[in-house]
Enzyme design. Structure first.
Site, mmCIF file in Angstrom:
data_model
loop_
_atom_site.group_PDB
_atom_site.id
_atom_site.type_symbol
_atom_site.label_atom_id
_atom_site.label_comp_id
_atom_site.label_asym_id
_atom_site.label_seq_id
_atom_site.Cartn_x
_atom_site.Cartn_y
_atom_site.Cartn_z
ATOM 1 N N ARG A 12 58.701 45.556 18.551
ATOM 2 C CA ARG A 12 59.562 44.439 18.928
ATOM 3 C C ARG A 12 59.951 43.656 17.675
ATOM 4 N NH1 ARG A 12 63.344 42.112 22.168
ATOM 5 N NH2 ARG A 12 62.855 39.940 22.677
ATOM 6 N N GLU B 235 24.943 48.891 37.708
ATOM 7 C CA GLU B 235 26.165 48.249 38.194
ATOM 8 C C GLU B 235 26.744 47.312 37.136
ATOM 9 O OE1 GLU B 235 27.402 45.958 42.265
ATOM 10 O OE2 GLU B 235 25.678 45.153 41.165
ATOM 11 N N GLN C 18 51.295 36.113 11.889
ATOM 12 C CA GLN C 18 49.882 35.855 12.165
ATOM 13 C C GLN C 18 49.658 35.286 13.560
ATOM 14 O OE1 GLN C 18 48.565 33.418 8.898
ATOM 15 N NE2 GLN C 18 48.401 35.165 7.480
#
Length: 393
Positions: free
Chosen positions: A275, A249, A286
């Protein structure tokens, strides 16, 4: 073979595992995050995807071949889980049905139980949920109060569970209960398989903010009568059998988180390349590039620890796997939360839009810090078992 070559190979997955990842990614990409989100927002289910995973043999890849599985290990099913999430289709029931329930039944179920339940888990037609958490016990599973008592040749189950995934999609639930040992009078854990249509079994939906087709439920068991063979394996081996499912799990939860992180990072990097603000792509700054690079490093470290945990588990090293699985789950959840936060920031205002789907991942990844075991309990485990510090609780 040179030492360098040997060392390198230990940190590279087999070609078979890599091909498995490629094929699962290819399958999941046919559906993608838009499909997943549309199903979640409309109240639909990802049944088509689930059944196609099963049809191709990926759903039960960790289950022995004689029961319809692929005969692989937990590392294989973890890879399937991760690649689904990385394509924008994170399926919670991958953690539960094949990894927890499938592993426990494969290891400890009787031959008849294996024949009855494993084929359906493998092909997706017999999904099984898992119920351990209780309202008043929380993380302390030693305090669960759901009881299984003998009644003639069968059992009677009474109690309640909370935060149980996918009950509405499951035919059965593997329930962790307590029973009295007839020899000692002490309480012992037992694992029982309960049909979701059994008389006395009911479930109430818990509304959550996470965008997922897989719902959460509170489960009530009011004197549910079960046959003797509803108990999985040896009724006196419940604790060992339970932990056989809890390490997988944690490994699966880690893979779930790293897959989500990879998906978010991929979207953020693509956006940062296209963009343009201030005469160039924002990824050239940066302030954008470094956080994304940091996430890539953190995600890869978490993936490596997850692969180590899976390898230790498949090798039968229960102690080593327990430590590594907890560390992997912690590292993956932290990496995923930080990565999604940075991905939202990279998108600016669009990070809050449904069009880009980043904000919804904030809740999904945050859950990884809480479930299936909280980050605080993992730190307790590492403090005590790895560092030898006194128990704090």
């Amino acid at each position: 073979m040179s030492t360098a070559a040997t060392t390198t190979s230990r940190f590279t997955e087999s070609e078979e595992r890599q091909e498995l990842r490629r094929q699962v990614a290819k399958l999941a990409s046919k559906y993608g995050h838009e499909y997943f989100t549309e199903k979640a927002r409309s109240g639909g289910k990802t049944t088509e995807l689930w059944l196609e995973i099963g049809k191709n043999g990926y759903l039960g890849i960790n289950i022995p071949e004689e029961y319809g599985g692929g005969g692989g290990g937990i590392g294989d099913v973890a890879a399937v889980c991760e690649e689904l999430a990385a394509q924008g289709c994170p399926l919670l029931l991958m953690v539960v049905s094949p990894a927890i329930c499938g592993t426990i039944i494969s290891r400890y179920g009787t031959e008849e139980q294996k024949q009855r339940w494993l084929p359906g888990i493998c092909d997706g037609t017999g999904t099984m949920a898992f119920a351990i958490t209780e309202p008043d016990a929380g993380t302390n599973t030693h305090n669960i109060t759901t009881t299984a008592r003998r009644d003639g040749d069968g059992w009677v189950l009474k109690g309640q569970k909370i935060w149980i995934s996918g009950v509405d999609e499951a035919d059965h639930v593997l329930v962790v209960a307590r029973a009295e040992d007839a020899r000692t009078g002490k309480v012992k854990p037992v694992l029982v398989v309960v049909p979701t249509d059994a008389e006395g079994f009911s479930a109430t939906h818990i509304p959550v903010e996470m965008v997922s087709p897989e719902k959460q439920f509170q489960v009530f068991m009011d004197d549910v009568r079960l046959p003797a063979d509803a108990v999985v394996g040896d009724e006196n081996g419940g604790l060992v059998q339970l932990f056989a499912g809890l390490n997988p799990e944690r490994i699966m939860a880690a893979s779930f988180s790293t897959g989500l992180a990879r998906y978010a990072l991929g979207k953020a990097v693509a956006y940062a390349k296209e963009r343009e603000v201030f005469n160039g792509p924002i990824g050239g700054h940066q302030a954008i590039a470094h956080p994304l690079a940091q996430s890539h490093i953190e995600v890869e470290m978490a993936r490596l620890m997850t692969q180590k945990a899976a390898e230790l588990y498949d090798a039968g090293d229960e102690h080593g796997a327990g430590e590594a699985a907890n560390m992997a789950k912690y590292a993956a959840a932290e990496a995923a939360c930080d990565t999604v936060d940075r991905a939202v920031q990279t998108h600016g205002g669009f990070g809050a839009s449904q069009e880009y789907g980043m904000a919804a991942l904030l809740v999904a990844t945050r859950v990884g810090r809480i479930a299936p075991v909280s980050r605080e309990m993992i730190l307790n485990f590492v403090s005590m078992h790895s560092l030898g510090l006194p128990k704090s609780y």
